[in-house]
Scaffold this motif. Structure first.
Motif, PDB file in Angstrom:
ATOM      1  N   ALA A  15     -33.291  22.040 -31.839  1.00  0.00           N
ATOM      2  CA  ALA A  15     -31.867  20.801 -31.463  1.00  0.00           C
ATOM      3  C   ALA A  15     -30.448  20.964 -31.342  1.00  0.00           C
ATOM      4  CB  ALA A  15     -32.325  19.905 -33.018  1.00  0.00           C
ATOM      5  N   VAL A  16     -30.148  22.155 -30.776  1.00  0.00           N
ATOM      6  CA  VAL A  16     -28.211  21.686 -30.636  1.00  0.00           C
ATOM      7  C   VAL A  16     -28.239  21.511 -29.569  1.00  0.00           C
ATOM      8  CG1 VAL A  16     -28.974  24.810 -30.713  1.00  0.00           C
ATOM      9  CG2 VAL A  16     -28.731  23.669 -29.086  1.00  0.00           C
ATOM     10  N   GLU A  17     -28.503  20.359 -29.350  1.00  0.00           N
ATOM     11  CA  GLU A  17     -27.710  19.611 -27.895  1.00  0.00           C
ATOM     12  C   GLU A  17     -27.584  18.109 -29.132  1.00  0.00           C
ATOM     13  OE1 GLU A  17     -29.540  20.112 -24.537  1.00  0.00           O
ATOM     14  OE2 GLU A  17     -28.965  22.317 -23.780  1.00  0.00           O
ATOM     15  N   LEU A  60     -27.801  11.370 -30.312  1.00  0.00           N
ATOM     16  CA  LEU A  60     -27.347  11.497 -29.106  1.00  0.00           C
ATOM     17  C   LEU A  60     -27.747  12.885 -28.499  1.00  0.00           C
ATOM     18  CD1 LEU A  60     -25.428   8.951 -29.875  1.00  0.00           C
ATOM     19  CD2 LEU A  60     -23.514  10.212 -28.399  1.00  0.00           C
ATOM     20  N   ARG A  61     -28.094  13.278 -27.449  1.00  0.00           N
ATOM     21  CA  ARG A  61     -28.432  14.266 -26.855  1.00  0.00           C
ATOM     22  C   ARG A  61     -27.260  15.152 -25.434  1.00  0.00           C
ATOM     23  NH1 ARG A  61     -32.559  18.173 -24.823  1.00  0.00           N
ATOM     24  NH2 ARG A  61     -34.128  16.162 -25.949  1.00  0.00           N
ATOM     25  N   MET A  62     -26.262  16.070 -26.211  1.00  0.00           N
ATOM     26  CA  MET A  62     -24.974  15.673 -25.722  1.00  0.00           C
ATOM     27  C   MET A  62     -25.133  17.079 -24.707  1.00  0.00           C
ATOM     28  SD  MET A  62     -23.135  13.824 -26.778  1.00  0.00           S
ATOM     29  CE  MET A  62     -21.626  14.551 -26.419  1.00  0.00           C
ATOM     30  N   GLY A  63     -24.508  17.221 -23.063  1.00  0.00           N
ATOM     31  CA  GLY A  63     -24.637  18.275 -22.528  1.00  0.00           C
ATOM     32  C   GLY A  63     -24.694  19.653 -22.821  1.00  0.00           C
ATOM     33  N   SER A  64     -24.224  19.883 -23.890  1.00  0.00           N
ATOM     34  CA  SER A  64     -24.818  21.025 -24.359  1.00  0.00           C
ATOM     35  C   SER A  64     -24.451  21.552 -25.413  1.00  0.00           C
ATOM     36  CB  SER A  64     -22.911  22.028 -23.637  1.00  0.00           C
ATOM     37  OG  SER A  64     -21.785  21.880 -23.884  1.00  0.00           O
ATOM     38  N   SER A  65     -24.778  22.919 -26.265  1.00  0.00           N
ATOM     39  CA  SER A  65     -24.706  22.885 -27.767  1.00  0.00           C
ATOM     40  C   SER A  65     -23.511  22.555 -27.942  1.00  0.00           C
ATOM     41  CB  SER A  65     -25.406  23.849 -28.194  1.00  0.00           C
ATOM     42  OG  SER A  65     -25.326  24.850 -27.444  1.00  0.00           O
ATOM     43  N   ALA A  68     -22.730  19.233 -28.840  1.00  0.00           N
ATOM     44  CA  ALA A  68     -22.936  18.714 -30.024  1.00  0.00           C
ATOM     45  C   ALA A  68     -22.258  19.586 -30.487  1.00  0.00           C
ATOM     46  CB  ALA A  68     -24.691  19.388 -29.901  1.00  0.00           C
ATOM     47  N   GLN A  69     -22.087  20.973 -31.332  1.00  0.00           N
ATOM     48  CA  GLN A  69     -21.249  21.568 -32.980  1.00  0.00           C
ATOM     49  C   GLN A  69     -20.061  20.986 -32.514  1.00  0.00           C
ATOM     50  OE1 GLN A  69     -22.664  24.474 -34.400  1.00  0.00           O
ATOM     51  NE2 GLN A  69     -20.585  23.886 -35.574  1.00  0.00           N
ATOM     52  N   GLU A  84     -13.150   1.150 -36.334  1.00  0.00           N
ATOM     53  CA  GLU A  84     -12.173   1.396 -37.879  1.00  0.00           C
ATOM     54  C   GLU A  84     -13.178   1.858 -39.267  1.00  0.00           C
ATOM     55  OE1 GLU A  84     -11.899  -2.728 -37.952  1.00  0.00           O
ATOM     56  OE2 GLU A  84     -10.968  -2.864 -35.761  1.00  0.00           O
ATOM     57  N   THR A  85     -14.415   2.358 -38.907  1.00  0.00           N
ATOM     58  CA  THR A  85     -14.637   2.713 -39.845  1.00  0.00           C
ATOM     59  C   THR A  85     -15.599   4.509 -39.736  1.00  0.00           C
ATOM     60  OG1 THR A  85     -17.086   1.826 -39.680  1.00  0.00           O
ATOM     61  CG2 THR A  85     -16.004   1.120 -41.217  1.00  0.00           C
ATOM     62  N   PRO A  86     -15.038   5.141 -40.776  1.00  0.00           N
ATOM     63  CA  PRO A  86     -15.572   6.751 -40.833  1.00  0.00           C
ATOM     64  C   PRO A  86     -16.924   6.580 -40.274  1.00  0.00           C
ATOM     65  CG  PRO A  86     -14.858   6.427 -42.363  1.00  0.00           C
ATOM     66  CD  PRO A  86     -15.050   5.220 -42.135  1.00  0.00           C
ATOM     67  N   VAL A  87     -17.256   7.747 -39.506  1.00  0.00           N
ATOM     68  CA  VAL A  87     -18.850   7.830 -38.636  1.00  0.00           C
ATOM     69  C   VAL A  87     -19.468   9.162 -39.371  1.00  0.00           C
ATOM     70  CG1 VAL A  87     -18.958   6.629 -36.838  1.00  0.00           C
ATOM     71  CG2 VAL A  87     -18.093   9.164 -36.801  1.00  0.00           C
ATOM     72  N   TYR A  88     -20.378   9.276 -39.225  1.00  0.00           N
ATOM     73  CA  TYR A  88     -21.193  10.722 -39.946  1.00  0.00           C
ATOM     74  C   TYR A  88     -22.061  11.247 -39.056  1.00  0.00           C
ATOM     75  CZ  TYR A  88     -19.808   8.465 -44.275  1.00  0.00           C
ATOM     76  OH  TYR A  88     -18.594   7.579 -44.533  1.00  0.00           O
ATOM     77  N   VAL A  89     -21.785  12.295 -38.419  1.00  0.00           N
ATOM     78  CA  VAL A  89     -22.465  13.286 -37.580  1.00  0.00           C
ATOM     79  C   VAL A  89     -23.314  14.474 -38.058  1.00  0.00           C
ATOM     80  CG1 VAL A  89     -22.551  14.268 -35.102  1.00  0.00           C
ATOM     81  CG2 VAL A  89     -20.716  12.550 -36.320  1.00  0.00           C
TER      82      VAL A  89
END
Length: 106
Positions: A15-17, A60-65, A68-69, A84-89
């Motif tokens: 699931a690298v992307e 989200l599926r990004m265009g490349s790994s 995403a990285q 206005e608040t932090p997100v966790y990825v």
């Protein structure tokens, strides 16, 4: 397998992307999420994740790994422009995808 350097997040090979972004505001919509995260890379697919523990969440599926990285490395615990608040990825995993697939028999 070689151990990752301290503090480095390694993408799961399946699931690298794909990333899960949680901690989104309750008012977030797919369009608003695209508006916030599109400057960081190409969003190929965006799915809202039901029942997230920390605010709204989206996969989200990004265009490349590499994109995403970058999101995981640079935005996890931070506030992207427009929020206005932090997100966790974190990287999405196959297990998380199955868990969020309500009609799956497993």
């Amino acid at each position: 397998a070689a151990a990752a350097a301290a503090g480095q997040v390694v993408a799961p090979p399946n699931a690298v992307e794909e990333v899960i972004i949680s901690g989104l505001p309750a008012s977030a919509t797919p369009d608003s999420i695209r508006g916030v995260f599109a400057p960081y890379g190409t969003i190929v697919q965006l799915d809202m994740v039901p029942g997230a523990a920390q605010g709204l969440a989206a996969k989200l599926r990004m265009g490349s790994s590499a994109q995403a990285q970058w999101l995981v490395t640079n935005l996890n615990g931070n506030m992207p422009v427009g929020l206005e608040t932090p997100v966790y990825v974190s990287f999405a995993t196959e297990e998380a995808s199955k868990a969020n697939n309500r009609w799956s028999p497993y």
